[in-house]
Design a protein around this motif. Structure first.
Motif, short mmCIF file in Angstrom:
data_model
loop_
_atom_site.label_atom_id
_atom_site.label_comp_id
_atom_site.label_asym_id
_atom_site.label_seq_id
_atom_site.Cartn_x
_atom_site.Cartn_y
_atom_site.Cartn_z
N GLU A 254 46.46 51.82 14.27
CA GLU A 254 45.77 52.02 14.87
C GLU A 254 43.87 52.52 15.13
OE1 GLU A 254 45.07 52.13 19.37
OE2 GLU A 254 46.82 53.26 18.93
N GLY A 255 43.19 51.40 14.77
CA GLY A 255 42.28 51.47 14.30
C GLY A 255 41.27 52.07 13.28
N PHE A 256 42.76 51.83 12.46
CA PHE A 256 42.27 51.70 10.66
C PHE A 256 40.53 51.04 10.16
CE2 PHE A 256 43.71 50.64 6.34
CZ PHE A 256 43.37 52.41 5.73
N TYR A 257 41.25 49.74 10.93
CA TYR A 257 39.78 49.43 10.01
C TYR A 257 38.25 49.65 11.25
CZ TYR A 257 43.57 46.52 7.78
OH TYR A 257 44.46 46.41 6.21
N ASP A 258 38.30 50.73 12.26
CA ASP A 258 37.12 50.35 12.83
C ASP A 258 36.14 50.65 12.10
OD1 ASP A 258 38.87 50.06 15.05
OD2 ASP A 258 38.73 51.88 16.16
N ASP A 259 35.75 51.58 11.06
CA ASP A 259 35.04 52.04 10.16
C ASP A 259 35.06 51.03 8.93
OD1 ASP A 259 33.76 53.82 12.23
OD2 ASP A 259 35.02 54.16 11.88
N VAL A 260 35.39 49.57 9.01
CA VAL A 260 35.36 49.07 7.11
C VAL A 260 34.70 48.04 7.00
CG1 VAL A 260 36.61 47.80 5.87
CG2 VAL A 260 37.95 49.75 6.83
N PRO A 261 33.20 47.65 6.58
CA PRO A 261 31.80 47.31 7.07
C PRO A 261 32.96 45.77 5.69
CG PRO A 261 31.19 47.82 5.11
CD PRO A 261 33.12 48.74 6.21
N GLU A 262 31.96 44.51 6.02
CA GLU A 262 32.75 43.53 5.22
C GLU A 262 31.39 43.86 3.67
OE1 GLU A 262 34.61 40.75 4.84
OE2 GLU A 262 35.56 41.37 6.24
N LEU A 263 31.76 43.05 2.71
CA LEU A 263 31.18 43.34 1.20
C LEU A 263 29.42 42.47 2.00
CD1 LEU A 263 32.84 41.39 -1.60
CD2 LEU A 263 31.89 43.69 -1.27
N PRO A 264 28.84 42.84 1.45
CA PRO A 264 27.16 42.43 2.12
C PRO A 264 26.88 40.74 1.08
CG PRO A 264 26.87 44.78 0.80
CD PRO A 264 28.48 44.04 0.50
N ALA A 265 26.37 39.92 1.39
CA ALA A 265 27.00 37.89 1.33
C ALA A 265 26.22 38.59 -0.15
CB ALA A 265 26.09 38.08 2.08
N GLU A 266 25.43 38.79 -0.63
CA GLU A 266 25.47 38.96 -2.35
C GLU A 266 25.60 39.25 -3.26
OE1 GLU A 266 23.20 42.83 -0.84
OE2 GLU A 266 23.56 41.05 0.21
N VAL A 267 26.24 41.01 -2.86
CA VAL A 267 27.23 41.49 -3.93
C VAL A 267 28.59 40.02 -4.02
CG1 VAL A 267 29.13 42.73 -4.29
CG2 VAL A 267 26.71 43.60 -3.60
N ALA A 268 28.92 38.98 -2.28
CA ALA A 268 30.28 39.06 -2.71
C ALA A 268 30.37 37.42 -3.09
CB ALA A 268 30.71 38.52 -0.75
N GLU A 269 28.81 36.82 -2.92
CA GLU A 269 28.41 36.01 -3.74
C GLU A 269 28.17 36.08 -5.62
OE1 GLU A 269 27.51 32.36 -3.60
OE2 GLU A 269 28.00 33.08 -1.71
N GLN A 270 27.95 37.04 -5.70
CA GLN A 270 27.80 37.88 -7.48
C GLN A 270 29.31 37.70 -7.78
OE1 GLN A 270 27.04 41.41 -8.88
NE2 GLN A 270 25.29 41.46 -10.28
N TRP A 271 30.52 38.32 -7.11
CA TRP A 271 32.20 38.52 -7.59
C TRP A 271 32.27 37.16 -7.39
CZ3 TRP A 271 34.55 43.10 -4.10
CH2 TRP A 271 33.71 44.27 -4.65
N LYS A 272 31.75 36.48 -6.97
CA LYS A 272 32.42 34.51 -7.08
C LYS A 272 31.77 34.10 -8.01
CE LYS A 272 32.77 33.87 -1.93
NZ LYS A 272 31.98 32.12 -1.32
N ARG A 273 30.98 34.65 -8.82
CA ARG A 273 30.36 34.29 -10.76
C ARG A 273 31.24 35.38 -11.97
NH1 ARG A 273 25.64 35.05 -7.68
NH2 ARG A 273 25.06 36.36 -9.04
N LEU A 274 31.08 36.38 -11.12
CA LEU A 274 32.23 37.35 -12.40
C LEU A 274 33.02 36.79 -12.70
CD1 LEU A 274 30.87 40.84 -10.75
CD2 LEU A 274 29.84 39.48 -13.24
N PRO A 275 33.54 37.25 -14.42
CA PRO A 275 34.63 36.86 -14.29
C PRO A 275 36.21 37.99 -14.10
CG PRO A 275 33.25 37.79 -16.09
CD PRO A 275 32.70 37.31 -15.67
N PHE A 276 37.02 36.96 -13.12
CA PHE A 276 38.44 37.90 -12.90
C PHE A 276 39.08 37.66 -13.04
CE2 PHE A 276 40.33 40.18 -10.15
CZ PHE A 276 40.68 41.29 -10.39
N ASP A 277 40.30 37.70 -13.73
CA ASP A 277 41.51 36.69 -13.53
C ASP A 277 42.55 37.02 -13.01
OD1 ASP A 277 43.92 35.28 -13.74
OD2 ASP A 277 43.14 34.25 -15.56
#
Length: 463
Positions: A254-277
């Motif tokens: 209970e409450g485990f995700y209360d203080d968990v943020p989402e990735l900043p939008a610019e970081v999430a977009e960069q991760w989509k471009r990076l090579p990771f299989d």
């Protein structure tokens, strides 16, 4: 003759022209068997500290070997009254070499080899962390040789107990906080994204670990005489462990995700471009299907999302053959990797409440703490971060990645809490460097371009 106004290219050219001499200095350090966890090597640890201090003094650092209750620290200063001052951290101690029979060369006799078409430095400490820390020192050497001065103020802190839990570090930071404080900390003890793509780690997960023990009967019981009638701690513990995850793979505390943020939008977009299989990542260890949170990528799960993992379980007879016993006690070691603003003490309290609520009659539960540290996050839009990213991109010819690390590096949290500094984690190691294992290696390109990279980063931070 030095020229304070020499262009950046002149400093980089000096690095290229003197890489062989730089390599010889690294080899000298690698020959010192500074194994911190074994008291038999205390003299070698002190020898490494002395050698590094002499090197820094030769570059005009006000440097000294600083005693601690354990192995010494090396501290050196070359501060600036104008522009930023940085604190560089690395460690000169190394892991033991066991099992020695698996090494293909002498661990403390460094040599150049070749793997997969690349030249590599083979030795204990080549990657973790002597090769890495020497990239920074050699970058300072190039600046001093060409310009006679460094572009920013620099304090160097080199630890001798990182591989044995840093028992002296906390007290040393508290006692010397004013002396060590700078505008930013630079840590060179991490990996690149891949062999061609540099990265700066801005997200380090925290950690909370607990040991749980369930006690039922006063002694082990014969399952033929007490089966069904007696509580089985193995069964109780198994049900509690199963309750820690929801059907979608998320953590059910209970409450485990209360203080968990989402990735900043610019970081999430960069991760989509990076090579990771994802498939290759899992297949490398004999797996094929992602587990954990079903709506999250594997990359998110291993770097920017919190976890709950069962690290060990025991109870009853586990030896050869069979023993029909109902154990009196069962236990497990359970850890949580934390992100964002998750408070490890709040998570521990919530986890224990989750367990206690599921302990049936005739059973008791006890807990034993095994560490707690919060996550560390550097704002992705910070000015110094952006300057360093640009410098790495210029050197490697690839967009430098903002990365997260699945592991925990306590020193980064200590710098933030005790010295009020953010950290930039910039390393040139590869994930296949076999650190802590036989035949540790460091790509020669990592060493050479690592020096060049620090030259560019220090230049960028000065502007």
């Amino acid at each position: 003759m030095t020229d304070a106004n020499a262009p950046l290219d002149a400093v980089l050219s000096h690095v290229d022209a003197n890489v062989d001499q730089s390599l010889e200095r690294l080899f000298t350090l690698l020959r010192i068997a500074s194994i911190s966890t074994d008291p038999a090597y205390a003299g070698e640890c002190h020898k490494a500290a002395e050698w590094l201090t002499n090197e820094l003094q030769g570059l005009d650092f006000d440097s000294a070997v600083r005693p601690t209750p354990g192995h010494p620290m090396v501290v050196g200063h070359q501060r600036s009254d104008v522009g930023p001052n940085v604190l560089f951290y690395g460690h000169y101690d190394v892991q033991p070499v066991d099992p020695i029979e698996l090494w293909t060369s002498e661990p403390f006799e460094p040599k150049i080899g070749e793997e997969n078409g690349r030249k590599v430095i083979l030795a204990r400490g080549a990657s973790d962390d002597k090769g890495q820390l020497m990239t920074f020192i050699e970058a300072c050497r190039a600046y001093k040789a060409v310009r006679g001065t460094l572009p920013v103020g620099v304090t160097v802190l080199l630890e001798g107990e990182e591989e044995s839990g840093s028992p002296s570090l906390d007290g040393f930071l508290k006692e010397n906080a004013a002396e060590l404080k700078a505008d930013i900390a630079l840590v060179c003890d991490t990996d690149m994204w891949d062999e061609e793509t540099p990265s700066i780690i801005t997200m380090l997960r925290g950690l909370m670990a607990d040991q749980v023990e369930i006690q039922a009967a006063s002694r082990d019981l014969h399952s033929g005489m007490y089966g069904n009638a007696a509580r089985n701690p193995n069964q109780v513990l198994a049900e509690i462990i199963a309750s820690l995850r929801n059907p979608d793979g998320s953590v059910a505390v209970e409450g485990f995700y209360d203080d968990v943020p989402e990735l900043p939008a610019e970081v999430a977009e960069q991760w989509k471009r990076l090579p990771f299989d994802e498939k290759a990542y899992l297949s490398a260890v004999g797996l094929s299907e992602p587990a954990g949170e079903k709506n999250r990528s594997v990359l998110e799960q291993i770097t920017s999302r919190p976890t709950c993992e069962i690290n060990g379980m025991w109870g009853g007879y586990t030896g050869d053959g069979f023993k029909t016993v109902i154990p009196a006690k069962a236990g497990a070691k359970i850890s949580f990797r934390l992100v964002g603003n998750q408070d490890p003490h709040k998570i521990r309290k919530a986890f224990r409440a989750h367990v206690e609520a599921r302990v049936p009659a005739d059973c008791t539960v006890t807990f034993h703490e095994h560490g707690a540290s919060p996550a560390s996050v550097v704002p992705s839009d910070g000015a110094m971060l952006q300057k360093a990213l640009g410098a790495l991109t210029d050197e490697w010819g690839r967009e430098a990645a903002i990365a997260g690390s699945g592991g925990s590096i306590p020193i980064v949290g200590d710098f933030k809490r005790k010295l009020g500094m953010d950290s930039l984690l910039i390393g040139y190691a590869q994930t296949d460097d076999r650190i802590h294992s036989p035949n540790e290696k460091y790509n020669l390109e990592s060493y050479h371009k690592g020096i060049r990279s620090w030259v560019r980063v220090l230049d960028a931070l000065s502007k």
